[in-house]
Design a protein around this motif. Structure first.
Motif, PDB file in Angstrom:
ATOM      1  N   ASN A  88       3.557  26.753 -31.198  1.00 37.13           N
ATOM      2  CA  ASN A  88       4.969  26.971 -31.475  1.00 37.13           C
ATOM      3  C   ASN A  88       5.724  25.642 -31.511  1.00 37.13           C
ATOM      4  O   ASN A  88       6.553  25.409 -32.399  1.00 37.13           O
ATOM      5  N   PHE A  92       7.466  24.045 -34.846  1.00 39.14           N
ATOM      6  CA  PHE A  92       8.896  23.781 -34.761  1.00 39.14           C
ATOM      7  C   PHE A  92       9.219  22.332 -35.153  1.00 39.14           C
ATOM      8  O   PHE A  92      10.165  22.066 -35.892  1.00 39.14           O
ATOM      9  N   THR A  93       8.409  21.391 -34.670  1.00 36.76           N
ATOM     10  CA  THR A  93       8.704  19.976 -34.914  1.00 36.76           C
ATOM     11  C   THR A  93       8.185  19.484 -36.261  1.00 36.76           C
ATOM     12  O   THR A  93       8.862  18.693 -36.921  1.00 36.76           O
ATOM     13  N   ARG A  96      10.536  20.123 -39.091  1.00 34.36           N
ATOM     14  CA  ARG A  96      11.667  19.182 -39.095  1.00 34.36           C
ATOM     15  C   ARG A  96      11.242  17.828 -39.639  1.00 34.36           C
ATOM     16  O   ARG A  96      12.039  17.126 -40.266  1.00 34.36           O
ATOM     17  N   THR A 120      17.407  27.319 -40.484  1.00 33.55           N
ATOM     18  CA  THR A 120      16.154  26.609 -40.224  1.00 33.55           C
ATOM     19  C   THR A 120      15.583  26.103 -41.556  1.00 33.55           C
ATOM     20  O   THR A 120      15.868  26.671 -42.622  1.00 33.55           O
ATOM     21  N   LEU A 125       8.842  25.052 -43.321  1.00 36.77           N
ATOM     22  CA  LEU A 125       7.971  25.899 -42.510  1.00 36.77           C
ATOM     23  C   LEU A 125       6.858  26.510 -43.358  1.00 36.77           C
ATOM     24  O   LEU A 125       5.692  26.531 -42.959  1.00 36.77           O
TER      25      LEU A 125
END
Length: 258
Positions: A88, A92-93, A96, A120, A125
């Motif tokens: 996760n 998530f990182t 970005r 987001t 992603l």
């Protein structure tokens, strides 16, 4: 442990008061995780011999089978939870990272868009998911681990080396967050250890990892260095960006000028 702490640097834009909370999160998490890891290894050595640990495919599971009895099933469940948490954080990182790279013009523009519903980087992603599925086509997970660990450790080491160079060449440069020079030096030593260890134990996998990295050079030259792209090429990129925005309901971020 150190990689997990490094993940925090990728999401400073989404932190409240990052100059205060980022160092605080690192100071709390790294000592806590270090203590837990040390105590876990002490427990393993108290129950198992070094030879048994080397022979075990899953040391924690073997430890649980010897100590927990009928409740040994808890250990695989905890490992799954831990893995889920690590994945996760990586998802998530890394999204970005793609998003910021595209925003700076180093990746295609469609990755620099944000979902209007969830706020987001949805295209980033999805892009990361597709790249992960391609990497998972390998039938040997250990080779894949060697690929990624070598490249990641090497590039993190290069980044830390750049930080140390700036601390030496530009000591008066303004720094929002500054720590004692011993911490990046220690971090770089760990990265060098991981890189050299992987290189000496699995040179073939490391060579393949280097080849994979080198394949990004022509992509960089075409996508970033080559500024006078023909109209048809730019038109394709614009169509892909528009299609992505419609599919993901995403728009470009409005940046505030300083």
């Amino acid at each position: 442990m150190f990689i997990a702490g490094n993940y925090l640097n990728f999401v400073t834009e989404e932190l409240k008061d990052p100059y205060k909370n980022l160092p605080r999160a690192i100071w709390i998490s790294i000592p806590l995780v270090t203590i837990i890891y040390v105590l876990a290894n002490v427990a393993y050595f108290a129950v198992m011999t070094p030879q048994e640990m080397l022979a075990s495919n899953a040391v924690a599971v073997t430890f649980a089978n010897r100590t927990y009895g009928v409740m040994a099933w808890i250990m695989p469940l905890c490992v799954a939870f831990s893995t889920f948490g690590g994945v996760n954080g990586a998802i998530f990182t890394s999204s970005r990272l793609f998003f910021v790279g595209a925003r700076q013009g180093h990746l295609p523009g469609f990755l620099a868009t944000i979902s209007t519903k969830h706020y987001t980087p949805m295209p980033s992603l999805i892009f990361g998911c597709l790249m992960t599925l391609i990497m998972l086509s390998s039938n040997d997970i250990y080779i894949l681990i060697n690929y990624t660990s070598f490249v990641e450790s090497a590039f993190i080491g290069v980044s830390i080396a750049g930080l140390l160079y700036l601390r030496y060449s530009r000591p008066d440069m303004e720094r929002k967050i500054k720590v004692n020079i011993g911490f990046p030096v220690f971090f770089m030593i760990i990265c060098l250890f991981l890189t050299i260890t992987t290189l000496t134990s699995s040179p073939r996998e490391c060579f393949v990892g280097i080849i994979i990295v080198i394949t990004g050079i022509p992509v960089y030259l075409i996508g970033v260095v080559w500024e006078s792209k023909p109209k048809w090429f730019r038109g394709i990129l614009d169509k892909v960006t528009l299609l992505t925005q419609k599919a993901c309901l995403s728009v470009r971020e409005e940046l505030k000028e300083d």
